[in-house]
Motif scaffolding. Structure first.
Motif, short mmCIF file in Angstrom:
data_model
loop_
_atom_site.label_atom_id
_atom_site.label_comp_id
_atom_site.label_asym_id
_atom_site.label_seq_id
_atom_site.Cartn_x
_atom_site.Cartn_y
_atom_site.Cartn_z
N VAL A 158 8.19 -54.92 15.53
CA VAL A 158 7.33 -55.03 14.24
C VAL A 158 7.19 -54.07 13.41
O VAL A 158 7.19 -52.68 13.01
CB VAL A 158 5.54 -55.89 14.45
N PRO A 159 6.29 -54.51 11.90
CA PRO A 159 6.32 -53.44 11.00
C PRO A 159 4.78 -52.41 11.29
O PRO A 159 3.96 -53.10 11.94
CB PRO A 159 5.20 -54.02 9.42
N ASP A 160 5.25 -51.14 11.48
CA ASP A 160 3.74 -50.11 11.56
C ASP A 160 3.02 -50.19 11.01
O ASP A 160 3.20 -48.97 9.92
CB ASP A 160 4.69 -48.53 11.99
N ASP A 161 2.27 -51.06 10.34
CA ASP A 161 1.04 -51.38 9.14
C ASP A 161 0.21 -50.15 8.89
O ASP A 161 -0.37 -50.09 8.38
CB ASP A 161 0.75 -52.58 8.93
N TYR A 162 -0.17 -49.82 10.28
CA TYR A 162 -1.03 -48.69 10.57
C TYR A 162 -0.48 -47.33 10.18
O TYR A 162 -1.36 -46.45 9.17
CB TYR A 162 -1.68 -48.52 11.97
N GLN A 163 0.78 -46.80 10.53
CA GLN A 163 1.41 -45.76 10.35
C GLN A 163 1.41 -45.71 8.18
O GLN A 163 1.03 -45.20 7.72
CB GLN A 163 2.98 -45.49 10.92
N GLY A 164 1.83 -46.70 7.72
CA GLY A 164 2.43 -46.89 6.35
C GLY A 164 1.86 -46.38 5.65
O GLY A 164 0.97 -45.85 4.56
N GLN A 165 -0.15 -47.53 6.17
CA GLN A 165 -1.92 -46.89 5.58
C GLN A 165 -2.33 -46.28 5.53
O GLN A 165 -2.46 -45.43 4.44
CB GLN A 165 -2.18 -48.48 5.87
N TYR A 166 -1.80 -45.27 6.76
CA TYR A 166 -2.41 -43.98 7.23
C TYR A 166 -2.33 -43.37 6.26
O TYR A 166 -2.32 -42.31 5.03
CB TYR A 166 -1.63 -43.59 8.04
N ALA A 167 -0.39 -43.44 5.91
CA ALA A 167 0.07 -42.24 5.28
C ALA A 167 0.12 -41.93 3.49
O ALA A 167 0.42 -41.42 3.07
CB ALA A 167 2.00 -42.55 5.54
N SER A 168 -0.12 -43.75 3.25
CA SER A 168 -0.83 -44.05 1.71
C SER A 168 -1.67 -43.39 1.92
O SER A 168 -2.27 -42.78 -0.17
CB SER A 168 -0.62 -45.18 1.41
N ILE A 169 -2.90 -43.90 1.71
CA ILE A 169 -3.83 -42.60 1.80
C ILE A 169 -3.79 -41.26 2.02
O ILE A 169 -4.68 -40.40 1.25
CB ILE A 169 -4.84 -43.89 2.38
N GLU A 170 -3.03 -40.85 3.36
CA GLU A 170 -3.13 -39.33 2.54
C GLU A 170 -2.22 -38.71 1.72
O GLU A 170 -2.54 -37.65 0.93
CB GLU A 170 -2.49 -38.88 4.07
N TYR A 171 -2.03 -39.16 1.04
CA TYR A 171 -1.04 -39.24 -0.13
C TYR A 171 -1.79 -39.37 -1.42
O TYR A 171 -1.69 -38.52 -2.50
CB TYR A 171 0.15 -40.44 -0.50
N ILE A 172 -2.87 -40.63 -1.41
CA ILE A 172 -3.71 -40.76 -2.83
C ILE A 172 -4.48 -39.59 -2.65
O ILE A 172 -5.28 -38.93 -3.23
CB ILE A 172 -4.40 -41.54 -2.59
N ILE A 173 -5.03 -38.81 -1.09
CA ILE A 173 -6.24 -38.14 -1.63
C ILE A 173 -5.46 -37.25 -1.70
O ILE A 173 -6.19 -36.14 -2.22
CB ILE A 173 -6.07 -38.06 0.33
N ALA A 174 -4.04 -36.39 -0.98
CA ALA A 174 -3.63 -35.07 -1.52
C ALA A 174 -3.46 -35.34 -3.43
O ALA A 174 -3.66 -33.98 -3.86
CB ALA A 174 -2.31 -35.69 -1.28
N LYS A 175 -3.71 -36.41 -3.72
CA LYS A 175 -3.10 -36.48 -5.32
C LYS A 175 -4.97 -36.75 -5.57
O LYS A 175 -4.43 -36.66 -7.15
CB LYS A 175 -2.66 -37.64 -5.67
N GLY A 176 -5.34 -36.86 -5.38
CA GLY A 176 -7.12 -36.27 -5.53
C GLY A 176 -7.67 -36.77 -5.92
O GLY A 176 -9.39 -37.07 -6.75
N TYR A 177 -7.82 -38.14 -6.18
CA TYR A 177 -8.21 -39.77 -5.39
C TYR A 177 -9.58 -39.87 -4.53
O TYR A 177 -9.02 -39.27 -3.74
CB TYR A 177 -7.74 -41.47 -5.42
N ARG A 178 -11.11 -39.90 -5.06
CA ARG A 178 -11.58 -40.08 -4.30
C ARG A 178 -13.03 -40.64 -4.62
O ARG A 178 -13.68 -40.80 -3.70
CB ARG A 178 -12.75 -38.82 -4.81
N ARG A 179 -12.83 -42.22 -5.22
CA ARG A 179 -13.82 -43.29 -5.45
C ARG A 179 -12.51 -44.72 -5.20
O ARG A 179 -12.36 -45.13 -6.28
CB ARG A 179 -14.27 -42.92 -7.05
N PRO A 180 -12.26 -44.92 -4.20
CA PRO A 180 -10.91 -46.47 -4.11
C PRO A 180 -11.79 -47.16 -4.31
O PRO A 180 -13.53 -47.33 -3.25
CB PRO A 180 -10.83 -45.88 -2.85
N LEU A 181 -11.27 -48.26 -4.21
CA LEU A 181 -11.86 -49.94 -4.66
C LEU A 181 -11.00 -50.72 -3.72
O LEU A 181 -9.71 -50.48 -4.37
CB LEU A 181 -12.33 -50.57 -5.91
#
Length: 333
Positions: A158-181
């Motif tokens: 099965v896809p590791d959805d948790y890992q994929g989404q977690y990594a994507s959020i760390e990525y956007i945080i590192a790019k400076g995003y702080r106000r997500p919808l």
């Protein structure tokens, strides 16, 4: 359809000679083999695989049965079936794919596959989901692809959805995003629940407050038409010249497609004014967003590949194998 007898008659040889030409050509003279081969080609003769199995011919390729629950009828999971088919071909195996439209009423499809005496069966589904395993499959060499079950202990890929989404959020945080919808899939959908958990855990693990996140779930368990709820959500927050958000995190690329249309229609520039993050890397669509959509790729091909190898290698474990979901960095962030 031509038979073995037809080939023997045209070539002027015995049935045994034709059989040897098919299975042990080295036992025939070159002249006899060429004569039989010409008759086979002229008649377009195809050996009866079921008859070969009855005779116990060891040269008959192994057959992998595939029960495709909605998989073969949608573009989103076509790579899963390609992963199975290409892996099987690499190992000189055949596949038999039977479409299944309801896992609660699968008797005819299962009987079709079992009649071919497969070496193993792969049960696939479109969309990561919990399925019911029919009793006829409980004692078979079975593996699940893109789905899980609580009916029996059986291996799944099965896809590791948790890992994929977690990594994507760390990525956007590192790019400076702080106000997500965040616009998620329904909480009753496995991926919808898992992806939200990953978003919020990654957010907190980076020392950020969940109060900064505004979250919505679409009512997709009531039907795909509820994807259109996305339009009202975007219009609610982006009809003014400014918005309180700097990024929209989408439960999948279909949501992202609607987000793009509404934002661009309202005159917003992506990513200069608002960034967008997708999920799935939807086949045939993901690369056509303008600007190209940053998204997480579902590893459908790899899931199919691993499931096929599970059958080919006659593995016996009953674990849930999670396959990595890579982030595809494009221009929407």
């Amino acid at each position: 359809m031509a038979s073995l007898k037809d080939v023997a008659k045209l070539a002027g040889v015995s049935l045994m000679t034709v059989s040897r030409a098919l299975n042990s050509p080295d036992k025939l003279s070159e002249e006899t083999y060429i004569n039989v081969k010409k008759a086979i080609d002229q008649l377009n003769y195809v050996p009866d695989v079921s008859a070969l199995k009855i005779r116990g011919d060891r040269k008959v390729p192994k057959l992998i049965g595939v029960l495709a629950l909605d998989t073969a009828t949608t573009p989103f999971s076509v790579e899963l079936l390609q992963g199975i088919e290409k892996t099987a071909q690499t190992y000189q195996c055949n596949t038999l794919v039977v479409n299944l439209f309801d896992d609660k009423d699968a008797e005819q499809a299962i009987n079709t596959i079992l009649s071919y005496r497969p070496t193993g069966i792969i049960f696939t589904s479109m969309g990561f989901r919990q399925i019911s395993i029919p009793a006829k499959l409980h004692d078979r060499h079975l593996v699940l692809a893109n789905c899980i079950t609580s009916d029996i202990k059986v291996a799944s890929y099965v896809p590791d959805d948790y890992q994929g989404q977690y990594a994507s959020i760390e990525y956007i945080i590192a790019k400076g995003y702080r106000r997500p919808l965040c616009i998620y899939l329904s909480p009753t959908i496995l991926a919808g629940k898992i992806r939200r958990q990953a978003v919020e855990q990654a957010w907190q693990d980076n020392g950020l407050s969940l109060d900064l996140i505004r979250s919505y779930h679409l009512n997709l368990d009531l039907g795909d038409e509820h994807y259109l709820e996305t339009i009202a959500i975007i219009q609610r927050y982006f009809s003014q010249d400014t918005s309180e958000f700097d990024i929209i995190i989408c439960g999948n690329d279909r949501i992202a497609l609607l987000v793009y249309q509404v934002l661009l229609g309202l005159g917003y520039r992506i990513p200069q004014q608002i960034a967008v993050l997708g999920y799935d890397n939807m086949v045939g669509i993901g690369q056509l967003f303008y600007p190209p959509l940053t998204t997480v790729e579902l590893p459908h091909y790899q899931i199919g590949e691993h499931a096929a190898l599970h059958i080919i290698n006659q593995l016996s474990d009953t674990q849930e194998h999670k396959i990595n979901c890579p982030l595809l960095e494009r221009s929407s962030l």
